[in-house]
Design an enzyme around this catalytic site. Sequence first.
Site, PDB file in Angstrom:
ATOM      1  N   CYS A   1       0.895  -1.307  -0.014  1.00  0.00           N
ATOM      2  CA  CYS A   1       0.097  -0.109  -0.091  1.00  0.00           C
ATOM      3  C   CYS A   1       0.880   1.253  -0.181  1.00  0.00           C
ATOM      4  O   CYS A   1       2.122   1.227   0.135  1.00  0.00           O
ATOM      5  CB  CYS A   1      -0.793  -0.039   1.183  1.00  0.00           C
ATOM      6  SG  CYS A   1       0.003   0.013   2.693  1.00  0.00           S
TER       7      CYS A   1
ATOM      8  N   CYS B   1       2.930   1.797   3.061  1.00  0.00           N
ATOM      9  CA  CYS B   1       4.268   0.606   3.043  1.00  0.00           C
ATOM     10  C   CYS B   1       5.139   1.555   2.376  1.00  0.00           C
ATOM     11  O   CYS B   1       6.524   1.566   2.957  1.00  0.00           O
ATOM     12  CB  CYS B   1       3.849  -0.463   2.448  1.00  0.00           C
ATOM     13  SG  CYS B   1       2.533  -1.672   3.252  1.00  0.00           S
TER      14      CYS B   1
ATOM     15  N   ASP C   1       9.984 -36.362 -10.230  1.00  0.00           N
ATOM     16  CA  ASP C   1      11.254 -36.981  -9.304  1.00  0.00           C
ATOM     17  C   ASP C   1      10.586 -37.005  -7.718  1.00  0.00           C
ATOM     18  O   ASP C   1       9.675 -36.366  -7.497  1.00  0.00           O
ATOM     19  CB  ASP C   1      12.218 -35.573  -9.542  1.00  0.00           C
ATOM     20  CG  ASP C   1      13.427 -35.794  -8.207  1.00  0.00           C
ATOM     21  OD1 ASP C   1      14.087 -36.801  -8.325  1.00  0.00           O
ATOM     22  OD2 ASP C   1      13.597 -34.671  -7.672  1.00  0.00           O
TER      23      ASP C   1
ATOM     24  N   ASP D   1      13.455 -31.188  -9.707  1.00  0.00           N
ATOM     25  CA  ASP D   1      14.277 -30.104  -8.849  1.00  0.00           C
ATOM     26  C   ASP D   1      15.716 -29.918  -8.609  1.00  0.00           C
ATOM     27  O   ASP D   1      16.304 -29.082  -8.584  1.00  0.00           O
ATOM     28  CB  ASP D   1      13.595 -29.836  -7.309  1.00  0.00           C
ATOM     29  CG  ASP D   1      14.196 -30.730  -6.274  1.00  0.00           C
ATOM     30  OD1 ASP D   1      14.306 -32.055  -6.631  1.00  0.00           O
ATOM     31  OD2 ASP D   1      14.596 -30.273  -5.147  1.00  0.00           O
TER      32      ASP D   1
ATOM     33  N   ASP E   1      18.280 -34.028 -11.863  1.00  0.00           N
ATOM     34  CA  ASP E   1      17.029 -34.038 -12.901  1.00  0.00           C
ATOM     35  C   ASP E   1      17.310 -32.975 -14.109  1.00  0.00           C
ATOM     36  O   ASP E   1      16.635 -33.017 -15.159  1.00  0.00           O
ATOM     37  CB  ASP E   1      15.932 -33.369 -11.965  1.00  0.00           C
ATOM     38  CG  ASP E   1      15.383 -34.349 -11.081  1.00  0.00           C
ATOM     39  OD1 ASP E   1      15.700 -35.499 -11.139  1.00  0.00           O
ATOM     40  OD2 ASP E   1      15.307 -33.746  -9.929  1.00  0.00           O
TER      41      ASP E   1
END
Lengths: 758, 68
Positions: A48, A51, A452, A632, A636
């Site tokens: 906002c 902020c 994975d 990940d 892989d």
Amino acid sequence: MTATDYPEASSGAACPACAVTPSAQVLARHAARAREAKIMLSLPGMHCAGCISKVERALAAHPGVREARVNLTQKRASVTAEPDITPEALVETLARIGYDAHELDAQTVALTTTDRAGRELLMRLGVAGFAAMNVMLLSISVWAGAEDATRDLFHWISAAITFPAILFAGQPFFRNAFAALRHGRLNMDVPITLAILLAVATSLWETAMSGHHAYFDAALMLTFFLLAGRYLDHRTRAIARSAAEELAALEVPRAIRRAADGTEETVPLTALCVGDLVVVRPGGRIPVDGIITEGASELDRSLLTGETLPVQALPGTALSAGELNLTGPLVLRATAIGPDSSLHALTDLVAVAESGRTNYNSLADRAAKLYAPGVHILSALSFAGWYIATGDLRQAVNIAAAVLIITCPCALGLAVPAVTTAASGRLFRQGLLIKSGTALERLASVGTVVFDKTGTLTGGTPTLIPAPQMDAETLALAAALGKGSAHPLARALVLAAQAKGLEAPELDSLREVPGYGIEAMQDGVIVRLGHSDWLGGQLDVNDTALSTWLQIGDAAPVAFRFADQLRPGAAEAVAGLKRQGLCVKLISGDTPGAVAAVAAQVGIDDWQAQTTPAGKAQAIKDIEGGVLMVGDGLNDTAALAAADVSISPASALDAARVASDIVLLGQDLAVLADARLVAVQATRRIRENFRIATVYNIVAVPLAVAGLATPLIAALAMSASSITVSLNALRIAGKGKSRRPARAAQAGQVQAAAGVIG
Amino acid sequence: MDVLRFLIPVSLGLGGLGLLAFFWTLRSNQYEDPDGDSRRILTDDYDDAPKLQDKAGTSETPTKPNQQ
């Protein structure tokens, strides 16, 4: 120079005499600018106007900060400060006013801020839009019945506006068409360029002959609509790229170097040399390949090999960059750095695997391949027909131009970018980052999904398996021992004790025995928590669970067993994908027992364990039909590149994220099934759009070939088809808004980047 | 129809001004933070003393009247 410096001098100086010497101040300031630190912070919590001021004021009030500027769209703050200001200090300042800040690697982020290509496209779009509006106004009066001298005057003014505007705004098409022709190929830009140039040329000719029809407005409108498509396309990709780069920038490449005299300093990774001593604290990632010279610890290699079981590290053990140091501080001698390190050794494998993917023909390419020659032949035929029939060159050229303009892929140019923009925006709100333009098409055509295990289906963080014989006292003692450790099993114990609300007993002389465990004194009795080898514990041979042991005094050790917890939504995602008729597989580098357990939990029947990185890539190549790989780890990476389309979670290693087409920003896997549905839908919309554009052509082309097309009909056909196509594309985006807004809110980055899109 | 002699250049000129203004907004980075700019206008931080700019385009922190 003094004009702008003056107000500063008067406000900064205390006495009038000081204000007389502004140049000294300026010199000092310019000298200081050479030695200043530029710091970038990511603040996902900002939302906002309040902020902005709060953050900027807090940063500006921090001693040593010269300037702080917040970018709310990107949720970033850029700070210019004295060279000795560290990002950590600023993060702490922001934490005090309640903002969670992360340092971004300024060099990585700098690449995203200079979006020259986007600005250039926007400028061309502005010029084309301006010119198209003015020429359209003039054209309307011509269509409304302006005659003779007035019509000629309006045509000449239109020509004067169109000519420079097309030369400037049409450059991207001209360049692409020229490049394609030079390689002897035809792409979408060739008919576009030809239509624009031919329209301008015949209109100029007509104007000079004081003819009735000029296509200046059509040429400009064509350029404007097509540029709008290009800009949409570019913006979607730029947003995805900048979000992906922000993920990379969150990992600031630094290492702690120990100098010859024993002092330690934090240096950027690029400053390290082979042979340097590098200190890695417990909980830190190994920055370079090396050999341990001091210390003992345990290592988490799961990102590299997929194994969840920590391995022991002693002096002499070789380490690879990317492993996680768990228990004890380590000193290692660097043996390979940056491009030579094992993190990059897989690059070759990735490059080989990727070469297969570039062969993918996008729907737009395939459409262009059918379309471009057809249009040219049709246009040439109508030119030849009319020339032979009437012998009138001027009329024949006019009709050929009209055919090219009417068939010009205005709607086709918008068909794909409008859909991908809408679909990417929708997926973005759900926490998926689409990095590649054709990823959705490829995702729609897969038949097999390969997962994975570690870090993908599971969260990579073990949790305690509750056992009936375990009393609260034992658990509380184990948690008290594990409190100070970064070891994942110790942390799991602490979490389990906290969940039960147990009070930690008092312990004396707590110390970590690196590589083995933790020991302490409780009321004069030695208590130990650690490795089975150290305490002499032995699980059943068939038991594959992770375990740690607690020994009180000389009593027999007690086992705590752990399981790697599934990511939220893993089973839901597998079920959803299966419902869509896809074949789901699990291929992991971990032991068969661990893989079988996870496969059973999420409902995958087809699994494969202890697979090497190359084995994974090969397994994917052997699968017939399209393959989606979700993974990940470093192990892989090759498989991600070999698959037709790939997804990796945001927690993945940088290398894996780079190799994949889609990044999952949130924790929840359930969006994967949704993503595939959206992809199928998007591809269907693209096909529909092509069909809509074709229908318009089928209606309008006979008119053009028969010589009945006027600039008015061309303008109507063009805008009507473009608007239909865009509206059809927007149907995807509309549905996404109401569904699951909460899920997208999980990751701060998602929100940050969604702000850019919406 | 003599009025066209003035009207066309005038309208083109006005449109051109708009185009130039668009170029200026592009060149001065006004599309970098659309979210923030639309909200910054709501704060009164620089109402009494504008943020000072120096030649390089970086700005200094001004004395803020409403800051304790």
